[in-house]
Design a protein around this motif. Structure first.
Motif, short mmCIF file in Angstrom:
data_model
loop_
_atom_site.label_atom_id
_atom_site.label_comp_id
_atom_site.label_asym_id
_atom_site.label_seq_id
_atom_site.Cartn_x
_atom_site.Cartn_y
_atom_site.Cartn_z
N VAL A 179 10.68 -38.16 89.47
CA VAL A 179 10.04 -38.16 90.95
C VAL A 179 9.08 -36.92 90.98
O VAL A 179 7.94 -37.15 91.32
CB VAL A 179 11.35 -37.96 91.77
CG1 VAL A 179 10.69 -37.42 93.35
CG2 VAL A 179 12.17 -38.88 92.26
N SER A 180 9.27 -35.67 90.44
CA SER A 180 8.46 -34.60 90.26
C SER A 180 6.99 -34.89 89.59
O SER A 180 5.98 -34.76 90.11
CB SER A 180 9.05 -33.50 89.86
OG SER A 180 8.29 -32.71 89.46
N THR A 181 7.18 -35.81 88.41
CA THR A 181 5.98 -36.10 87.59
C THR A 181 5.23 -37.12 88.38
O THR A 181 3.83 -36.98 88.57
CB THR A 181 6.43 -36.61 86.57
OG1 THR A 181 7.16 -35.98 85.56
CG2 THR A 181 5.21 -37.02 85.57
N ILE A 182 5.86 -37.99 89.00
CA ILE A 182 5.12 -39.21 90.04
C ILE A 182 4.57 -38.22 91.19
O ILE A 182 3.32 -38.82 91.53
CB ILE A 182 6.09 -40.13 90.20
CG1 ILE A 182 6.55 -40.87 89.01
CG2 ILE A 182 5.11 -41.40 91.11
CD1 ILE A 182 7.58 -41.76 89.24
N GLU A 183 5.19 -37.72 91.74
CA GLU A 183 4.88 -36.93 92.97
C GLU A 183 3.52 -36.14 92.88
O GLU A 183 2.62 -36.29 93.51
CB GLU A 183 6.03 -36.12 93.68
CG GLU A 183 5.57 -35.52 95.05
CD GLU A 183 6.47 -34.38 95.44
OE1 GLU A 183 7.34 -34.07 94.77
OE2 GLU A 183 6.04 -33.79 96.26
N THR A 184 3.39 -35.52 91.84
CA THR A 184 2.34 -34.61 91.37
C THR A 184 1.15 -35.38 91.38
O THR A 184 0.18 -35.00 91.89
CB THR A 184 2.60 -33.91 90.13
OG1 THR A 184 3.83 -33.15 90.20
CG2 THR A 184 1.42 -32.86 89.79
N HIS A 185 1.29 -36.50 90.59
CA HIS A 185 0.18 -37.22 90.08
C HIS A 185 -0.34 -38.01 91.49
O HIS A 185 -1.43 -37.92 91.98
CB HIS A 185 0.34 -38.33 89.35
CG HIS A 185 -0.71 -39.26 88.78
ND1 HIS A 185 -1.34 -39.22 87.92
CD2 HIS A 185 -1.12 -40.20 89.45
CE1 HIS A 185 -2.25 -39.96 87.62
NE2 HIS A 185 -2.07 -40.74 88.63
N LEU A 186 0.76 -38.41 92.28
CA LEU A 186 0.20 -39.02 93.54
C LEU A 186 -0.36 -38.32 94.54
O LEU A 186 -1.42 -38.60 95.25
CB LEU A 186 1.37 -39.58 94.26
CG LEU A 186 1.49 -40.16 95.62
CD1 LEU A 186 0.69 -41.69 95.40
CD2 LEU A 186 2.64 -40.65 96.07
N VAL A 187 0.05 -37.02 94.73
CA VAL A 187 -0.42 -35.97 95.83
C VAL A 187 -1.77 -35.78 95.58
O VAL A 187 -2.74 -35.43 96.35
CB VAL A 187 0.50 -34.80 96.01
CG1 VAL A 187 -0.37 -33.78 96.85
CG2 VAL A 187 1.76 -35.42 96.75
#
Ligand SMILES: Nc1ncnc2c1ncn2[C@@H]1O[C@H](COP(=O)(O)OS(=O)(=O)O)[C@@H](OP(=O)(O)O)[C@H]1O
Ligand SMILES: Nc1ncnc2c1ncn2[C@@H]1O[C@H](COP(=O)(O)OP(=O)(O)O)[C@@H](O)[C@H]1O
Length: 208
Positions: A179-187
């Motif tokens: 979740v954290s990896t995807i969130e960083t990319h998305l934000v």
């Protein structure tokens, strides 16, 4: 012709205080798409990000109830969900799609609907033998016994992405890390100011 509306995408994005985007999960059944997608959505929701999760299983209960699992039906499934995702992005939302979407050409077609960076192809990567071991819905057991035809990975193909924006190896990373990896990319895509502020902050911390 596309009818222009008075309230447009930019206005909606301003209201939401973030841009729209698609996080498109692809991977085998049992790889972890639904689990990570649900966690990701919960995480984003708590930060005030406007999301909608389109899970293959759910979409097939309504909009796509007429479709099965032949390659032609899967292509149509992805075509409809691709257009649906585009409407959600026009609504200024972050849409998370969790679908096997087994063929590269179909995923590339969806990508072509969006601007650069807006479509985040996320490969939920898990070896087939581990998916078979997990078998959360008991579908592999049935497919291996021959009672479900055209089952992805068993009797129907899965083409792994070559240029995915993100690859999450669910046999190696925990759900929270994913979740954290995807969130960083998305934000970085939907609130670039926020991620550059974070970077600046990190830079200051490092300087000290
Ligand atoms: N033959 C066959 N092959 C694969 N999957 C099957 C099949 N029959 C039913 N199911 C269930 O349908 C879910 C996959 O639907 P999708 O819409 O994501 O598939 S696709 O993108 O059109 O290939 C899939 O969900 P996930 O396990 O979450 O991937 C299964 O629950
Ligand atoms: N690191 C992980 N990431 C995601 N799911 C995991 C992980 N480790 C174990 N699992 C388990 O694997 C299963 C994945 O099922 P699901 O999310 O329904 O997959 P899919 O939607 O791809 O079919 C769940 O039972 C989940 O708890």
């Amino acid at each position: 012709m596309w009818q222009k509306t008075k309230v447009n995408r930019v206005a909606r994005e301003n209201l939401h205080e973030h841009k729209g985007a698609v996080v498109w999960f692809t991977g085998l059944s049992g790889s972890g798409k639904s689990t990570i997608a649900a966690e990701l959505e919960w995480h984003l929701y708590r930060q005030g990000i406007h999301t909608y999760l389109l899970d293959g299983d759910n979409v097939r209960l309504g909009l796509n109830e007429d479709l099965g699992f032949s390659m032609r039906d899967r292509e149509e499934n992805i075509r409809r969900v691709g257009h649906l995702a585009k409407l959600f992005v026009d609504a200024g939302m972050v849409v998370i799609v969790a679908m096997i979407s087994p063929l590269r050409k179909d995923r590339e077609w969806v990508r072509s609907l969006f601007a650069q960076g807006e479509f985040i192809e996320t490969f939920i990567d898990c070896p087939l033998d581990i998916c078979i071991e997990r078998d959360p819905k008991g579908l592999y057991k049935k497919a291996l016994a021959g009672s479900i035809p055209d089952f992805t990975g068993i009797s129907s193909p899965y083409e792994h992405p070559i240029h995915a924006d993100l690859t999450i190896r669910t046999n190696q990373v925990r759900i929270s890390e994913a979740v954290s990896t995807i969130e960083t990319h998305l934000v970085a895509q939907i609130i670039p100011e926020r991620s550059s502020q974070t970077l600046q902050k990190t830079h200051v911390l490092h300087q000290r």
